[in-house]
Design a protein around this motif. Structure first.
Motif, PDB file in Angstrom:
ATOM      1  N   PRO A 104       0.791  -1.232   0.000  1.00 30.95           N
ATOM      2  CA  PRO A 104       0.000   0.000   0.000  1.00 30.95           C
ATOM      3  C   PRO A 104       0.823   1.282   0.000  1.00 30.95           C
ATOM      4  O   PRO A 104       0.248   2.374   0.007  1.00 30.95           O
ATOM      5  N   ALA A 121      -6.177   9.561  -2.592  1.00 35.41           N
ATOM      6  CA  ALA A 121      -5.964   9.154  -1.204  1.00 35.41           C
ATOM      7  C   ALA A 121      -5.785   7.643  -1.145  1.00 35.41           C
ATOM      8  O   ALA A 121      -6.541   6.890  -1.765  1.00 35.41           O
ATOM      9  N   GLU A 123      -6.400   5.638   1.172  1.00 32.75           N
ATOM     10  CA  GLU A 123      -7.583   4.988   1.750  1.00 32.75           C
ATOM     11  C   GLU A 123      -8.648   4.744   0.687  1.00 32.75           C
ATOM     12  O   GLU A 123      -9.326   3.704   0.695  1.00 32.75           O
ATOM     13  N   ASP A 124      -8.796   5.689  -0.242  1.00 36.43           N
ATOM     14  CA  ASP A 124      -9.775   5.523  -1.321  1.00 36.43           C
ATOM     15  C   ASP A 124      -9.350   4.419  -2.283  1.00 36.43           C
ATOM     16  O   ASP A 124     -10.184   3.645  -2.764  1.00 36.43           O
ATOM     17  N   ALA A 126      -7.478   1.802  -1.514  1.00 33.45           N
ATOM     18  CA  ALA A 126      -7.670   0.532  -0.807  1.00 33.45           C
ATOM     19  C   ALA A 126      -9.133   0.124  -0.800  1.00 33.45           C
ATOM     20  O   ALA A 126      -9.475  -1.058  -0.992  1.00 33.45           O
ATOM     21  N   ALA A 127     -10.027   1.084  -0.576  1.00 31.43           N
ATOM     22  CA  ALA A 127     -11.457   0.779  -0.532  1.00 31.43           C
ATOM     23  C   ALA A 127     -11.964   0.290  -1.885  1.00 31.43           C
ATOM     24  O   ALA A 127     -12.777  -0.647  -1.950  1.00 31.43           O
ATOM     25  N   LYS A 130     -10.665  -3.272  -2.583  1.00 31.91           N
ATOM     26  CA  LYS A 130     -11.431  -4.232  -1.778  1.00 31.91           C
ATOM     27  C   LYS A 130     -12.823  -4.460  -2.359  1.00 31.91           C
ATOM     28  O   LYS A 130     -13.320  -5.587  -2.400  1.00 31.91           O
ATOM     29  N   GLU A 207      -2.606  -5.346   7.219  1.00 30.62           N
ATOM     30  CA  GLU A 207      -3.365  -4.277   6.571  1.00 30.62           C
ATOM     31  C   GLU A 207      -2.393  -3.196   6.086  1.00 30.62           C
ATOM     32  O   GLU A 207      -1.425  -2.933   6.742  1.00 30.62           O
TER      33      GLU A 207
END
Length: 207
Positions: A104, A121, A123-124, A126-127, A130, A207
């Motif tokens: 990541p 981002a 986090e975006d 990764a989301a 997923k 993670e």
């Protein structure tokens, strides 16, 4: 010999030039040939120089000689060395049965470093990865490699994580055997450490 969950099994290896993506695909192909599978390793796409996008197709079969290129939406495993490059491959090649293991940590392109472009981002990213796959495992391969003794061993750390995935066609021992054939001396010891740490990280559901 481990059975293939899918035949042919389709693996995408992707990232940025200089991260060792091509070597990782070659190690996978060698290990699977050694186990008696029929393997096709595709060409690398994009600019292969340091900083450019790089990807390889690895197709594996127990009963036929697979063609080289993986059709869109039919990758079963994606190994990603950079999150945005991983997402790009997920968007094109992932399907309902796709498993992803990736680092990541971003590698920012020159345009982002110069303030001309924006990097999404993490986090975006990764989301979305997923949401588009059946399983996504983030493993800090670059950090593992530094801890093992050489930043260039991140690709080996990710191969360790790959060996722990459900449906992986190779065991930890299969890949360790190829590492012993490919590397010698201090380099081998560093790669062994990185590989073992990658296995451990995947086992803990990093993670």
């Amino acid at each position: 010999m481990k059975e293939l969950r899918f035949d042919p099994l389709n693996i995408v290896v992707c990232g940025i030039g200089g991260q060792g993506n091509v070597l990782a695909a070659e190690v996978l192909g060698s290990a699977m040939c050694d186990r008696g599978f029929r393997v096709a390793v595709g060409e690398t796409y994009g600019a292969s120089q340091r900083g450019g996008s790089v990807m390889s197709h690895v197709r594996v079969s127990a009963k036929m000689d697979p063609s080289v290129l993986i059709p869109s939406g039919e990758a079963h495993i994606i190994i990603g060395f950079e999150p945005l490059e991983t997402l790009r491959m997920v968007r094109k090649y992932a399907g309902k049965d796709t498993t992803v293991v990736y680092d990541p940590r971003p590698v920012y392109p020159l345009g982002v470093l110069q303030g001309i472009q924006q990097y999404p981002a993490v986090e975006d990213i990764a989301a979305e990865i997923k949401g588009l796959t059946s399983m996504a495992l983030a493993v800090p391969a670059a950090g593992i490699a530094m801890e093992a003794g050489d930043s260039k061993a991140a690709n080996i750390a990710l191969l360790g994580a790959f060996s722990q995935l459900p449906g992986a066609p190779l065991s930890r021992e299969d890949l360790e055997k190829i590492l012993s054939q490919r590397f010698k001396g201090a380099v081998l010891e560093i790669n062994r450490r990185a590989f073992a740490m990658g296995c451990e990280a995947a086992g803990k559901g990093a993670e």
